[in-house]
Design a protein around this motif. Structure first.
Motif, PDB file in Angstrom:
ATOM      1  N   ASP A  47       0.829  -1.209   0.074  1.00 22.20           N
ATOM      2  CA  ASP A  47       0.115  -0.033   0.113  1.00 22.20           C
ATOM      3  C   ASP A  47       0.882   1.449  -0.063  1.00 22.20           C
ATOM      4  O   ASP A  47       0.594   2.143  -0.712  1.00 22.20           O
ATOM      5  N   GLY A  48       2.075   1.179   0.717  1.00 27.33           N
ATOM      6  CA  GLY A  48       2.822   2.340   0.894  1.00 27.33           C
ATOM      7  C   GLY A  48       3.409   2.584  -0.413  1.00 27.33           C
ATOM      8  O   GLY A  48       3.660   3.940  -0.651  1.00 27.33           O
ATOM      9  N   VAL A  50       2.308   1.963  -3.606  1.00 27.89           N
ATOM     10  CA  VAL A  50       1.401   2.426  -4.137  1.00 27.89           C
ATOM     11  C   VAL A  50       1.129   3.950  -3.800  1.00 27.89           C
ATOM     12  O   VAL A  50       1.073   4.658  -4.964  1.00 27.89           O
ATOM     13  N   VAL A  51       0.904   4.290  -2.831  1.00 28.36           N
ATOM     14  CA  VAL A  51       0.520   5.740  -2.468  1.00 28.36           C
ATOM     15  C   VAL A  51       1.636   6.446  -2.933  1.00 28.36           C
ATOM     16  O   VAL A  51       1.436   7.637  -3.340  1.00 28.36           O
ATOM     17  N   GLU A  52       3.022   6.276  -2.434  1.00 32.01           N
ATOM     18  CA  GLU A  52       4.184   7.047  -3.048  1.00 32.01           C
ATOM     19  C   GLU A  52       4.110   7.186  -4.440  1.00 32.01           C
ATOM     20  O   GLU A  52       4.554   8.184  -4.752  1.00 32.01           O
ATOM     21  N   SER A  53       3.971   6.110  -5.102  1.00 28.73           N
ATOM     22  CA  SER A  53       4.026   6.370  -6.578  1.00 28.73           C
ATOM     23  C   SER A  53       2.625   7.044  -7.134  1.00 28.73           C
ATOM     24  O   SER A  53       3.069   7.967  -7.768  1.00 28.73           O
ATOM     25  N   ALA A  67      -7.164  -1.206  -4.797  1.00 29.15           N
ATOM     26  CA  ALA A  67      -6.336  -0.162  -5.285  1.00 29.15           C
ATOM     27  C   ALA A  67      -7.089   0.918  -5.348  1.00 29.15           C
ATOM     28  O   ALA A  67      -6.560   2.173  -4.844  1.00 29.15           O
ATOM     29  N   VAL A  68      -8.319   1.106  -6.200  1.00 27.10           N
ATOM     30  CA  VAL A  68      -9.056   2.254  -6.147  1.00 27.10           C
ATOM     31  C   VAL A  68      -9.418   2.755  -4.784  1.00 27.10           C
ATOM     32  O   VAL A  68      -9.407   4.100  -4.289  1.00 27.10           O
TER      33      VAL A  68
END
Length: 97
Positions: A47-48, A50-53, A67-68
């Motif tokens: 999750d981290g 994905v959020v950073e990206s 993801a959404v």
């Protein structure tokens, strides 16, 4: 989740999808969404990650309930911009500077 980043002339393009939707096609009315490995497959991501990206993305495509939901919870995507496509969710992000 699968995370794929690529630099384009328009900036950083990020694609994210839940593992279970990779390779699947979803339909809603006349709209069809195919989650191709060519576009979405990348590295397994937390999750981290994905959020950073997504925070750095200029353009992003996000598919899958997890993801959404993560993008909505983190304030990256507005819930009202989310599409329900068959049995999954889809959102797109475009940052304009």
């Amino acid at each position: 989740m699968q995370l794929n980043e690529r630099e384009t002339p328009e900036g950083l393009l990020v694609s994210v999808c839940d593992d279970d939707v990779l390779g699947e096609t979803f339909e809603e009315g006349e709209f069809s969404l195919t989650v191709t490995e060519e576009f979405y497959a990348g590295e397994a991501a937390t999750d981290g990650d994905v959020v950073e990206s997504l925070a750095r993305a200029d353009v992003a495509n996000i598919v899958g309930t997890n993801a959404v939901d993560l993008a909505v919870e983190e304030g990256i995507i507005d819930e009202e911009a989310v599409l329900e496509v068959g049995e999954t969710r889809h959102a797109q992000l475009l940052r304009m500077y």
